[in-house]
Design an enzyme around this catalytic site. Structure first.
Site, PDB file in Angstrom:
ATOM      1  N   ASN A  42       0.831  -1.195   0.000  1.00 30.94           N
ATOM      2  CA  ASN A  42       0.000   0.000   0.000  1.00 30.94           C
ATOM      3  C   ASN A  42       0.871   1.254   0.000  1.00 30.94           C
ATOM      4  OD1 ASN A  42      -1.831   2.045   0.478  1.00 30.94           O
ATOM      5  ND2 ASN A  42      -2.336   1.427   2.546  1.00 30.94           N
TER       6      ASN A  42
ATOM      7  N   ASP B  78      -1.721   2.209  -4.091  1.00 32.08           N
ATOM      8  CA  ASP B  78      -2.186   1.066  -3.295  1.00 32.08           C
ATOM      9  C   ASP B  78      -2.726   0.009  -4.251  1.00 32.08           C
ATOM     10  OD1 ASP B  78      -3.384  -0.691  -1.541  1.00 32.08           O
ATOM     11  OD2 ASP B  78      -4.930   0.699  -0.854  1.00 32.08           O
TER      12      ASP B  78
ATOM     13  N   GLU C 122      -2.113  11.275  -2.921  1.00 36.32           N
ATOM     14  CA  GLU C 122      -1.231  11.032  -1.777  1.00 36.32           C
ATOM     15  C   GLU C 122       0.237  11.276  -2.114  1.00 36.32           C
ATOM     16  OE1 GLU C 122      -3.781   7.966   0.926  1.00 36.32           O
ATOM     17  OE2 GLU C 122      -2.791   7.093  -0.821  1.00 36.32           O
TER      18      GLU C 122
ATOM     19  N   GLU D  74     -12.223  10.033  -1.263  1.00 35.76           N
ATOM     20  CA  GLU D  74     -12.342   8.655  -0.784  1.00 35.76           C
ATOM     21  C   GLU D  74     -13.107   8.689   0.530  1.00 35.76           C
ATOM     22  OE1 GLU D  74      -8.532   6.664  -0.480  1.00 35.76           O
ATOM     23  OE2 GLU D  74      -7.851   7.488  -2.397  1.00 35.76           O
TER      24      GLU D  74
ATOM     25  N   ASN E   5     -10.704  -4.125  -0.864  1.00 31.54           N
ATOM     26  CA  ASN E   5     -11.570  -3.090  -0.290  1.00 31.54           C
ATOM     27  C   ASN E   5     -12.819  -2.880  -1.125  1.00 31.54           C
ATOM     28  OD1 ASN E   5      -8.520  -1.227  -0.250  1.00 31.54           O
ATOM     29  ND2 ASN E   5      -9.159  -2.680   1.307  1.00 31.54           N
TER      30      ASN E   5
END
Length: 1024
Positions: A103, A202, A462, A538, A605
């Site tokens: 990740n 990720d 990110e 998210e 997920n």
């Protein structure tokens, strides 16, 4: 064109893959997808172009541990050890090298721009014949739509060029390298490059030529770029299609460009002009460009609700009408802007019902085919999603065309993530990395800007907030002012974003992290000077059994206009298929390929399994996101449409009233409601039930006709209301035989007809039941306070790290899983018409009492056993996962029948989509096959449960399957589970929520935690 020696040794010495200043060599400029039609009708109807040739298929392939191990001879001929692989594919899916799932942590030692000397290298080659007419005139290009992570290209032994950025095309001019007859391509692909430091998403880290490869033949004088945009008057009744066209080649006076706009078979507008752009500055304009503007009256607007599309055909021709080539694209007339703190589409405020989507296939890795893409879009539309974020890279080019045509709003995201850097902006604030970042952003915009579905650009994911982000934000705003830009890094509200776009911000709870505080979404709107809309990039981390509390977000979205929705994380579980020694497939996650580092099951997920089978949570998302909202007042149902543009024209409202699942009345009527309007529906006088029970009114919105994304009969929305009921009057029971109590030193035994109950006096548990000679229990009926941990309970993904604040660690530390029962009381009394067993247990660990459970079992002459349970929870122990009972039944019945909430799995904080009814399912359907086994299959609000010869009544929650909580807790993968003897039954008076705001911190809202200290519940157990 850059020329270097063809020698492999020289290429290796250059080490372009360790130089952030070299992102490409000889790569052609970015542009929208081309087909170079030579017939305008074929361009209009989007027929396959004869000038576009696929090179997908079988290629020769040899794998080496490092580029230095590749022999020079490979440039000229295939190696003896070469195998055959299919292109596109990831070579890890063919058994070469191993996929790595991580990740945050980089899969290589962090030393940018350098990569390990052991750098797996794939050598691809293909021999093909070229159409001789292509050699006589024009330009032949080769297009690699996606290669991970960097590659050098040779043709017929001669070096052509170099490319990186695994998620955008690399296109080269092959004209000077081709010859008549057979030609040989050689592609050396490196697993790691300096670009890998910008691709720390990720996801599984895989390699190879994983998107399409094709040849394109363009004329010498050609269309090199074209860009379309739409503009409107205030009421959208008039529009202008603006098309800017650029050419390459010999600029001749006779050249003309014609842009024609088509709606189906009808030409709506057309315009022709010579080249010569508008004046830009005191030096003039572009001689190789032209801008045409076409007026359109009353355009059919594009939206995800009604994806009206036109077709623009761009023709390059001479002044006598001789066509040189044509390009084309779909056109959607729509306007995106931010005004008064709201994101508007065609003047209406959007509510983003979004999901993040990785490109993933359980068998093919990161290779996307059209069938899978369409399947994803249909499932999204069927489950009331209207938007998708391309997380975290530009997708396959076909994806955008499909989103245009089916109707989905797209956030197109640059292939930039540096999550593993410390600090995260180490590269994004470094000017040496600006060229690499710039290529990834600018080329994405140049490829995808003609798609109406793309409503927002994203600078990546990110990667902190650096000066490079600010520069690229300004570039996009200059080149494409028609779309907002979003970027979450650096706190979600920096100067590089038009939209506050946090990830995993909670509805009411602040998370004041240092430097980048994550405020509650409600608070964020009210910060001083803040006027932007908020859309969560998210939220609702759907890992395993999750999505608890989802309804709370949607309540806030509907309450606060500037809270304009978000994108669930994420769409699909990223498990991969492996095969055991017997050839049986099983689902693998991080670490299963020997990959290190790895983050285990954190790759799963999804709202759907890897094969696109829905998780139960998908139904909750569908219900919360439904476009029709309902309110009941007396006999009137108020239906509110949240569609912005679509008048209901394919909807029937079906209503029904049922008493304890037994139908009493029903009816249906067409819905006729305008966008953002309401319709009042008067129900007839509802019947009054003659007996007591739960009376429910249910409405469903059904589509009677099939659509482009749904079959006839599709249910798009539903709601239930519990109605007023008759009072329940318990009549005196008819006389029955009186159960007989027998006492021994070890047991209390109660007998009634052919039924017997046995309570062990040493343990205090119901140890056995008989019907005739058949034993009914394989284990005693015991208290249960734990569950097989959910991913949300575990809270971490790293195998080497434990979070002491995670629920499972708190439960373990307190001894919940190890607690043993100390008997405090076990007595039996004979009443006038029943036998009463009274027990009390202290559940203890290391001498400390965690729970005290007091029970009475009243067995009467009808054979009913009424169980009353009172539980006290120690004030200094963590809130338990559940308060209930468990046992292993001896029977294995085929079906389960219950009156309660269903049919899908539901939990206290994820049950708004469940309906109260009588349900009947196979036993196997009561288990949810999460790849990482955990607590699953609960059904709440149950009034009656029937299984085999047994019936339970009361107000409880239950799950029932062939797997014990112990086995679920101790098993790493679902394929390792084995069906145990009998059936495990868990009946809960109370069950903690599952959470899901995120999966790495405790996220179960306080109202769904078992914090009361004392609990009371009761149920009746009898035989049918």
């Amino acid at each position: 064109m850059i020329m270097i020696t063809d020698s492999l040794a020289v290429v290796l010495q250059r080490r372009d893959w360790e130089n952030p200043g070299v992102t490409q060599l000889n790569r052609l400029a970015a542009h929208p997808p081309f087909a170079s039609w030579r017939n305008s009708e074929e361009a209009r109807t989007d027929r396959p172009s004869q000038q576009l040739r696929s090179l997908n298929g079988e290629w020769r392939f040899a794998w080496f541990p490092a580029p230095e191990a590749v022999p020079e001879s490979w440039l000229e001929c295939d190696l003896p050890e070469a195998d055959t692989v299919v292109v596109p594919s990831n070579w890890q899916m063919h058994g070469y090298d191993a996929p790595i799932y991580t990740n945050v942590t980089y899969p290589i030692t962090v030393n940018p721009p350098f990569v390990p000397a052991e750098n797996p290298t794939g050598c691809y080659s293909l021999t093909f014949n070229i159409d001789e007419s292509w050699l006589q005139e024009g330009q032949t290009r080769i297009i690699f739509d996606g290669v991970n992570s960097a590659f050098h290209l040779w043709c017929n032994g001669r070096w052509v060029g170099y490319g990186q950025d695994s998620r955008l095309p690399s296109e080269f001019d092959l004209s000077a390298f081709l010859r008549a007859g057979k030609n040989r391509l050689a592609v050396m692909v490196l697993r790691w490059s300096d670009g890998s430091y910008l691709e720390d998403q990720d996801m599984w880290r895989m390699s190879g030529i994983f998107r399409d490869v094709s040849l394109l033949h363009k004329p010498s004088t050609q269309i090199s770029d074209f860009h379309v945009a739409t503009h409107f008057n205030d009421d959208f009744s008039r529009a202008v299609l603006e098309a800017e066209v650029q050419m390459y080649g010999e600029l001749r006076d006779e050249l003309r460009v014609t842009v024609s706009l088509w709606q189906g078979e009808t030409q709506v507008a057309s315009g022709t002009a010579p080249f010569g752009g508008e004046i830009i500055d005191e030096r003039g304009g572009y001689a190789d460009r032209v801008t045409l503007r076409l007026n359109v009256e009353n355009p059919a607007l594009w939206s995800a609700e009604i994806p009206n599309l036109y077709r623009a055909v761009v023709e390059l021709h001479t002044d006598d009408g001789t066509l040189i080539e044509a390009e084309a694209c779909d056109v959607g007339f729509r306007e995106v802007r931010i005004e008064n703190g709201l994101l508007l589409l065609n003047g209406k405020p959007l509510l983003i019902r979004g999901v993040n989507r990785h490109e993933h296939h359980p068998l093919h890795g990161q290779v996307m085919d059209e069938q899978t893409m369409v399947q994803d879009i249909l499932l999204m539309k069927q489950n009331n999603f209207n938007a998708v974020r391309c997380s975290h890279y530009p997708n396959h080019p076909l994806w955008y065309t499909l989103c245009d045509r089916f109707g989905l709003y797209v956030v197109d995201e640059a292939n930039i993530e540096t999550h593993g850097m410390v600090p995260m902006n180490r590269l994004t604030d470094d000017p040496r990395w600006l060229p690499a970042m710039s290529e990834r952003v600018t080329r994405m915009v140049q490829r995808d800007r003609n798609h109406p579905s793309v409503i927002i650009w994203s600078l990546g994911n990110e990667s902190g907030h650096g000066a490079n982000h600010d520069a690229l934000y300004r570039w996009i705003k200059s080149v494409d002012p028609s779309r907002p830009v979003q970027y979450e890094g650096g706190g979600a509200d920096t100067t590089a974003t038009d939209i506050i776009c946090p990830m995993y911000a909670r509805v009411d709870e602040d998370q004041p992290f240092p430097a980048v505080p994550k405020w509650s979404i409600k608070k964020w709107l009210s910060l001083p000077g803040e006027t932007r809309p908020l859309i969560l990039c998210e939220y609702a981390h759907a890992m395993g059994n999750s999505l608890g509390g989802f309804a709370k977000y949607w309540q806030a979205f509907r309450q606060y206009p500037r809270l304009q929705g978000g994108f669930v994380w994420d769409w699909v579980d990223q498990s991969l298929i492996k095969y055991d020694e017997n050839g049986n497939p099983w689902s693998a996650y991080g670490g299963d390929f020997g990959d290190t580092p790895n983050d285990r099951q954190f790759c799963m997920n999804g709202l759907v399994f890897a094969d696109r089978t829905p998780h139960p949570a998908l139904t909750e998302a569908k219900h919360q996101q439904q476009f029709f909202q309902f309110r009941l007042s007396g006999q009137t149902i108020e239906v509110t449409s949240e569609y912005l543009f679509r008048h209901s024209d394919n909807e029937l409202l079906h209503w029904s009233v049922a008493l304890d699942g037994k139908p009493l009345a029903s009816g249906e009527m067409p819905l006729d409601v305008a966008p953002q309007d309401k319709q009042l529906i008067e129900l007839p006088e509802l019947p009054q039930p003659e007996s007591a029970g739960q009376l429910w009114l249910t409405v469903h919105v059904v589509q009677p006709n099939a659509t482009a994304w749904s079959e006839a009969g599709h249910i798009s929305a539903w709601q239930q209301w519990r109605l007023a009921e008759n009072l329940s009057v318990t009549l005196p029971a008819a006389p029955h035989a009186i159960p007989q109590l027998t006492t021994s030193e070890t047991d209390f035994c109660i007998e009634l007809g052919n039924k017997r109950w046995q309570f062990n006096r040493q343990s205090g548990f119901l140890s056995q039941m008989w019907i005739g000679a058949e034993k009914q229990l394989l284990t005693p009926l015991r208290d249960q306070f734990t569950r097989a941990p959910l991913d949300n309970d575990i809270g971490v993904s790293e195998a080497t790290r434990i979070d002491p604040n995670a629920w499972v660690e708190r439960w373990k530390a307190a001894g919940h899983y190890q607690a043993e029962a100390a008997l405090l009381q076990c007595t039996a009394d004979t009443l006038a018409d029943a036998v009463l067993i009274t027990t009390a247990h202290a559940w203890q660990h290391q001498g400390k009492t965690l729970f005290i459970s007091r029970k009475t079992y009243r067995i009467d002459g009808s054979g009913q056993m009424a169980i009353t349970v009172d539980v006290e929870v120690a004030s200094d122990t963590p809130h338990p996962a559940r308060i209930g009972l468990t046992c292993q039944l001896a029977q294995v019945a085929e079906r389960v029948n219950w009156l309660g909430l269903g049919p899908q799995e539901n939990y206290p904080d994820r049950l708004t989509a469940a309906c109260f009814d009588r349900w009947d399912l196979p036993l196997s359907d009561m288990y949810t096959p999460y790849v990482f086994p955990s607590e699953n299959g609960l059904r709440c609000g149950t009034r009656e449960l029937n299984y085999g010869p047994h019936q339970w009544r009361g107000d409880f929650q239950f799950n029932i399957s062939r797997y014990s909580q112990q086995q679920l807790m101790e098993t790493s993968h679902r394929h390792l589970l084995h069906a145990e003897e009998g059936t495990w039954l868990n009946i809960d008076g109370f069950h903690m929520g599952i959470g899901g705001d995120d999966s790495w911190s405790p996220s179960v809202s306080a109202e769904f935690q078992l914090s009361a200290g004392s609990y009371h519940y009761q149920l009746v157990w009898c035989q049918k």
